[in-house]
Design a protein around this motif. Structure first.
Motif, mmCIF file in Angstrom:
data_model
loop_
_atom_site.group_PDB
_atom_site.id
_atom_site.type_symbol
_atom_site.label_atom_id
_atom_site.label_comp_id
_atom_site.label_asym_id
_atom_site.label_seq_id
_atom_site.Cartn_x
_atom_site.Cartn_y
_atom_site.Cartn_z
ATOM 1 N N ASP A 93 -15.291 36.427 -59.654
ATOM 2 C CA ASP A 93 -16.022 37.299 -60.569
ATOM 3 C C ASP A 93 -16.203 38.687 -59.955
ATOM 4 O O ASP A 93 -16.653 38.810 -58.807
ATOM 5 C CB ASP A 93 -17.397 36.723 -60.897
ATOM 6 N N PRO A 94 -15.887 39.763 -60.671
ATOM 7 C CA PRO A 94 -16.109 41.108 -60.145
ATOM 8 C C PRO A 94 -17.592 41.432 -60.054
ATOM 9 O O PRO A 94 -18.409 40.921 -60.832
ATOM 10 C CB PRO A 94 -15.398 42.006 -61.159
ATOM 11 N N GLY A 95 -17.926 42.296 -59.102
ATOM 12 C CA GLY A 95 -19.328 42.672 -58.958
ATOM 13 C C GLY A 95 -19.555 43.556 -57.755
ATOM 14 O O GLY A 95 -18.616 44.025 -57.104
ATOM 15 N N VAL A 96 -20.840 43.803 -57.454
ATOM 16 C CA VAL A 96 -21.258 44.648 -56.340
ATOM 17 C C VAL A 96 -21.908 43.772 -55.288
ATOM 18 O O VAL A 96 -22.828 42.999 -55.586
ATOM 19 C CB VAL A 96 -22.226 45.751 -56.809
ATOM 20 N N TRP A 97 -21.429 43.891 -54.046
ATOM 21 C CA TRP A 97 -21.865 43.030 -52.945
ATOM 22 C C TRP A 97 -22.593 43.875 -51.906
ATOM 23 O O TRP A 97 -22.032 44.833 -51.373
ATOM 24 C CB TRP A 97 -20.648 42.345 -52.341
ATOM 25 N N ASP A 98 -23.834 43.512 -51.625
ATOM 26 C CA ASP A 98 -24.592 44.104 -50.533
ATOM 27 C C ASP A 98 -24.395 43.200 -49.322
ATOM 28 O O ASP A 98 -24.975 42.115 -49.249
ATOM 29 C CB ASP A 98 -26.070 44.209 -50.896
ATOM 30 N N VAL A 99 -23.558 43.627 -48.381
ATOM 31 C CA VAL A 99 -23.216 42.777 -47.241
ATOM 32 C C VAL A 99 -24.446 42.507 -46.388
ATOM 33 O O VAL A 99 -24.619 41.410 -45.842
ATOM 34 C CB VAL A 99 -22.109 43.437 -46.393
ATOM 35 N N ARG A 156 -8.567 47.987 -67.283
ATOM 36 C CA ARG A 156 -10.018 47.932 -67.527
ATOM 37 C C ARG A 156 -10.695 49.002 -66.685
ATOM 38 O O ARG A 156 -10.364 49.197 -65.517
ATOM 39 C CB ARG A 156 -10.625 46.577 -67.161
ATOM 40 N N LEU A 157 -11.655 49.663 -67.284
ATOM 41 C CA LEU A 157 -12.388 50.741 -66.637
ATOM 42 C C LEU A 157 -13.816 50.314 -66.353
ATOM 43 O O LEU A 157 -14.422 49.579 -67.145
ATOM 44 C CB LEU A 157 -12.430 51.972 -67.537
ATOM 45 N N VAL A 158 -14.353 50.796 -65.218
ATOM 46 C CA VAL A 158 -15.777 50.592 -64.953
ATOM 47 C C VAL A 158 -16.316 51.830 -64.259
ATOM 48 O O VAL A 158 -15.669 52.399 -63.385
ATOM 49 C CB VAL A 158 -16.026 49.322 -64.113
ATOM 50 N N ASP A 159 -17.497 52.258 -64.689
ATOM 51 C CA ASP A 159 -18.177 53.422 -64.124
ATOM 52 C C ASP A 159 -19.362 52.915 -63.305
ATOM 53 O O ASP A 159 -20.391 52.510 -63.869
ATOM 54 C CB ASP A 159 -18.643 54.346 -65.252
ATOM 55 N N LEU A 160 -19.218 52.923 -61.984
ATOM 56 C CA LEU A 160 -20.279 52.384 -61.126
ATOM 57 C C LEU A 160 -21.435 53.362 -60.954
ATOM 58 O O LEU A 160 -22.465 52.996 -60.380
ATOM 59 C CB LEU A 160 -19.707 52.003 -59.764
ATOM 60 N N SER A 161 -21.295 54.586 -61.448
ATOM 61 C CA SER A 161 -22.417 55.516 -61.406
ATOM 62 C C SER A 161 -23.416 55.236 -62.526
ATOM 63 O O SER A 161 -24.533 55.761 -62.524
ATOM 64 C CB SER A 161 -21.925 56.960 -61.504
ATOM 65 N N SER A 162 -23.014 54.416 -63.481
ATOM 66 C CA SER A 162 -23.904 54.044 -64.580
ATOM 67 C C SER A 162 -25.021 53.131 -64.077
ATOM 68 O O SER A 162 -24.830 52.338 -63.149
ATOM 69 C CB SER A 162 -23.096 53.342 -65.679
ATOM 70 N N ARG A 163 -26.177 53.205 -64.714
ATOM 71 C CA ARG A 163 -27.286 52.320 -64.339
ATOM 72 C C ARG A 163 -26.975 50.879 -64.684
ATOM 73 O O ARG A 163 -27.461 49.955 -64.024
ATOM 74 C CB ARG A 163 -28.574 52.771 -65.039
ATOM 75 N N THR A 164 -26.168 50.675 -65.712
ATOM 76 C CA THR A 164 -25.773 49.324 -66.112
ATOM 77 C C THR A 164 -24.250 49.293 -66.275
ATOM 78 O O THR A 164 -23.735 49.335 -67.390
ATOM 79 C CB THR A 164 -26.460 48.908 -67.424
ATOM 80 N N PRO A 165 -23.517 49.240 -65.156
ATOM 81 C CA PRO A 165 -22.052 49.286 -65.257
ATOM 82 C C PRO A 165 -21.496 48.095 -66.031
ATOM 83 O O PRO A 165 -22.012 46.971 -65.941
ATOM 84 C CB PRO A 165 -21.603 49.268 -63.798
ATOM 85 N N ARG A 166 -20.431 48.367 -66.781
ATOM 86 C CA ARG A 166 -19.793 47.344 -67.596
ATOM 87 C C ARG A 166 -18.319 47.715 -67.763
ATOM 88 O O ARG A 166 -17.985 48.884 -67.947
ATOM 89 C CB ARG A 166 -20.468 47.240 -68.967
ATOM 90 N N PHE A 167 -17.452 46.728 -67.704
ATOM 91 C CA PHE A 167 -16.026 46.990 -67.896
ATOM 92 C C PHE A 167 -15.729 47.264 -69.368
ATOM 93 O O PHE A 167 -16.274 46.614 -70.266
ATOM 94 C CB PHE A 167 -15.195 45.789 -67.439
ATOM 95 N N MET A 179 -15.462 42.198 -68.299
ATOM 96 C CA MET A 179 -14.053 42.121 -67.902
ATOM 97 C C MET A 179 -13.265 41.275 -68.901
ATOM 98 O O MET A 179 -13.551 40.105 -69.099
ATOM 99 C CB MET A 179 -13.932 41.516 -66.497
ATOM 100 N N ARG A 180 -12.254 41.884 -69.506
ATOM 101 C CA ARG A 180 -11.372 41.145 -70.417
ATOM 102 C C ARG A 180 -10.195 40.579 -69.631
ATOM 103 O O ARG A 180 -9.737 41.159 -68.652
ATOM 104 C CB ARG A 180 -10.884 42.064 -71.513
ATOM 105 N N ASP A 181 -9.700 39.425 -70.094
ATOM 106 C CA ASP A 181 -8.646 38.704 -69.372
ATOM 107 C C ASP A 181 -9.067 38.458 -67.925
ATOM 108 O O ASP A 181 -8.301 38.663 -66.975
ATOM 109 C CB ASP A 181 -7.324 39.471 -69.406
ATOM 110 N N ALA A 182 -10.305 38.002 -67.766
ATOM 111 C CA ALA A 182 -10.848 37.773 -66.432
ATOM 112 C C ALA A 182 -10.114 36.676 -65.681
ATOM 113 O O ALA A 182 -10.195 36.591 -64.450
ATOM 114 C CB ALA A 182 -12.335 37.431 -66.530
ATOM 115 N N ASP A 183 -9.407 35.815 -66.413
ATOM 116 C CA ASP A 183 -8.632 34.750 -65.771
ATOM 117 C C ASP A 183 -7.235 35.229 -65.380
ATOM 118 O O ASP A 183 -6.401 34.422 -64.955
ATOM 119 C CB ASP A 183 -8.527 33.539 -66.693
ATOM 120 N N ARG A 184 -6.979 36.544 -65.516
ATOM 121 C CA ARG A 184 -5.662 37.093 -65.184
ATOM 122 C C ARG A 184 -5.791 38.293 -64.243
ATOM 123 O O ARG A 184 -5.134 39.315 -64.405
ATOM 124 C CB ARG A 184 -4.916 37.495 -66.459
#
Length: 648
Positions: free
Chosen positions: A370-376, A428-439, A387-392
């Motif tokens: 699953d795509p996402g943001v990871w705080d190590v 697929r595009l995602v804007d991580l500067s958004s407060r609620t990022p979404r593909f 995310m569309r076609d997440a299984d591909r």
């Protein structure tokens, strides 16, 4: 009576008629060839016209001298402007068995190729650029895979236990393990260091509770061939050659040891490549063996190593580790997190890591995809929806769009898990500067595309080329198409078609002169009928973008070799009046559709008398320490040849 003879004019008419009949007959038999010959001539004429090249660019094939060719799996741009091309054994078992490992250093300006001694099988290693300009390389191949029908000796994982808290134990390759219950003997294929046991105490009273055994993992095989040497259940194994306390404290435990398929197995070896001396420098090995790992720079300049197959061919179970360039040593992260192999992990401006979901294959279909943001630091992971076609997402590509300050990413194509025939034409595009990022969906590729190659260009477009519709180009499915993506319009534009198909084990690198090189391709088959084994593509291909046909490149002359984060630097240029933008582009390190290094950072530009002054952003996570290509472009998007500058 003398017969009538044709006049010269009548003879000429007859010859023309006969010739025409012959040509028509040949055309009837060879019409496709004649058409193809004419079409190819016209095509060659068309693509060589200045107007065509200014609109679509041009492709050229580079073929190294025969003794210098190799199966290039990895490529990285060095701060010298040369390109490091790594094959290792090059996915060729004959090379592996002969311990024949290859590396080349190619100078794209002079056209020279140099062989470099390669210390280990760096086939399917991981790599990233370091702050001092060296390239960190970690992992590779310990053993090639075997399909089930090719496995003749039962084998698998042996976990070696050491209950002695006073000393570690070394188990050498060739050591024999004999089952206490099944009586069957298995042989260690490699050496393994088993750490000493840890003493366990009660936290409240300090009372000694016992020892936690140190554990080591080693791949073992039966002494003899055949199914009768398989085991069906867990057993405890005594280690031959040990005596006394060592024999009591050290033993092996294995589950089923069978004639199952064997996956590739990784190594712990790690090196830095020195681009000036053009040689490998051995550093401390990783804690975990890794084949197909990703290396990503963290906010403190250290490097995170993630995923990979271990020394027995199993996915590393979330044991991630960090390399410190100052000490050249590795330490485990405090928390564990599992990803499939070659996960696309990018450093964000807040110091966290973005995982796009792109990966190169091995691993469970339902773990870590699953795509996402990871705080190590805290090991928190926030999934990103949409995310569309997440299984591909396997064999998809991900690129940080220019300018990097905008923190927008494009995920390109991809396919189903393993050898699935499924692929997707989506981006697929995602804007991580958004407060609620979404593909959200980007423009379509027109057809399902695995293994797309992508390179950020100095004019803020992205070149997307190649790939195949099916797994490893199966059924002749290579895609001979290229596009330029414009982040401003969120649209593709078709440009000149590449000449060489590129699928598995391929990639692309932006060069300092603004051109793009393409390498590799490892098709499964050599024909549409899938009847002949594929041949590794050893040719390099160069794409010259349209901007290099639109006029003279601007010239930038004297200026500093170091630019500081948050500071300014002035460069002299006779073309200062036409310069419009400046970009810091981090050099690429590409393999398996994974290039987490490349990024293009916009600089503030101010024209001065006889030159320009640029100002570098102050965010360390945006502008990581290291060497960069500094490109200036004019109002028509024509870039200068890059200057190499260091950001300390």
């Amino acid at each position: 009576m003398t017969p009538n003879r044709p006049t010269p004019s009548r003879r000429r008419v007859r010859r023309i008629a006969v010739t025409t009949a012959v040509v028509l007959a040949l055309a009837g038999a060879n019409g496709p060839w004649l058409y193809r010959f004419g079409s190819e001539k016209y095509h060659a004429y068309t693509i060589d016209r200045p107007a065509y090249k200014a609109e679509n660019g041009r492709w050229d094939v580079v073929e190294f001298p025969e003794g210098y060719r190799q199966n290039t799996i990895h490529a990285a741009l060095l701060r010298t402007g040369k390109v490091l091309l790594i094959a290792g054994s090059g996915n060729d078992r004959k090379n592996f068995d002969a311990r024949r490992f290859d590396t080349r250093v190619w100078d794209p300006v002079k056209g020279t190729v140099k062989k470099v001694p390669t210390p280990s099988d760096l086939f399917c290693t991981g790599h990233t650029q370091l702050a001092d300009g060296n390239l960190l390389i970690a992992g590779g191949t310990q053993r090639y895979e075997k399909l089930k029908g090719d496995v003749t000796k039962a084998g698998g994982l042996m976990v070696v236990h050491n209950e002695n808290p006073d000393k570690p134990m070394t188990i050498e390759a060739g050591t024999r393990f004999t089952g206490r219950a099944n009586g069957k003997t298995f042989v260690a294929q490699d050496s393994v260091l088993v750490p000493r046991a840890k003493k366990r105490f009660d936290r409240g009273t300090g009372r000694f509770l016992g020892n936690d055994a140190g554990l080591g993992r080693v791949y073992v095989e039966a002494e003899r061939r055949g199914a009768r040497h398989e085991t069906g259940a867990e057993d405890n194994y005594r280690i031959q050659g040990l005596k006394g306390a060592d024999a009591r404290n050290t033993y092996g435990i294995a589950q089923k040891l069978a004639l199952d398929k064997r996956d590739f197995q990784g190594i712990r070896d790690a090196y830095e490549f020195d681009p000036v001396a053009e040689r490998y420098i051995k550093v401390d090995p990783m804690r975990e063996a890794r084949w197909y790992p990703t290396l990503t720079t963290l906010s403190d300049g250290k490097v995170l190593a993630v995923s990979g197959l271990d020394e027995v061919g199993q996915l590393v179970p979330g044991k991630n580790e960090v390399y410190d360039p100052r000490t050249r040593k590795w330490t485990y992260t405090a928390k564990e997190r599992q990803f499939p192999t070659y996960p696309a992990l990018f450093l964000m401006q807040n110091g966290k890591l973005f995982y796009s979901g792109s990966n190169a294959g091995y691993g469970p279909a339902d773990v870590g995809r699953d795509p996402g943001v990871w705080d190590v630091r805290t090991d928190t992971f926030t999934k990103i929806p949409g995310m569309r076609d997440a299984d591909r997402l396997e064999t998809s590509g991900t690129v940080l769009l220019p300018p990097a300050q905008d923190e927008k990413y494009l995920v390109i194509g991809g396919g189903g898990v393993g050898e699935s025939r499924a692929s997707t034409e989506r981006t697929r595009l995602v804007d991580l500067s958004s407060r609620t990022p979404r593909f959200t969906d980007g423009p379509s590729l027109g057809r399902g595309t695995r293994y797309p190659q992508s390179s950020v260009l100095p004019d803020d477009t992205v070149l997307v080329s190649g790939g195949s519709e099916d797994y490893r180009g199966r059924s002749g499915s290579d895609i001979l198409e290229a596009r330029l993506y414009d982040p401003d319009t969120n649209a593709f534009r078709r440009v000149a078609d590449p000449l060489v198909g590129r699928n598995y084990h391929s990639g692309s690198i932006l060069l300092p002169d603004g051109r793009v090189m393409f390498f590799g391709s490892d098709p499964l088959f050599a024909d549409r009928a899938d009847s002949r084994p594929g041949v590794f593509e050893q040719r390099v291909e160069i794409y010259t973008p349209p901007y290099l046909y639109r006029g003279e490149q601007p010239v930038v002359e004297d200026g500093p070799d170091t630019v500081r984060r948050g500071g300014s630097a002035t460069f002299r240029s006779p073309d200062a009046g036409r310069l419009a933008t400046a970009r810091l582009v981090r050099p690429s390190a590409s393999t398996h559709v994974t290039d987490v290094d490349q990024r293009s950072i916009a600089l503030e530009l101010e024209r001065t008398a006889g030159g320009v002054t640029v100002t570098v952003p102050g965010n360390r996570n945006l502008v990581q320490p290291g060497w960069y290509m500094l490109f200036f472009t004019d109002r028509d998007g024509v870039p200068s040849t890059a200057r190499w500058v260091k950001v300390p």
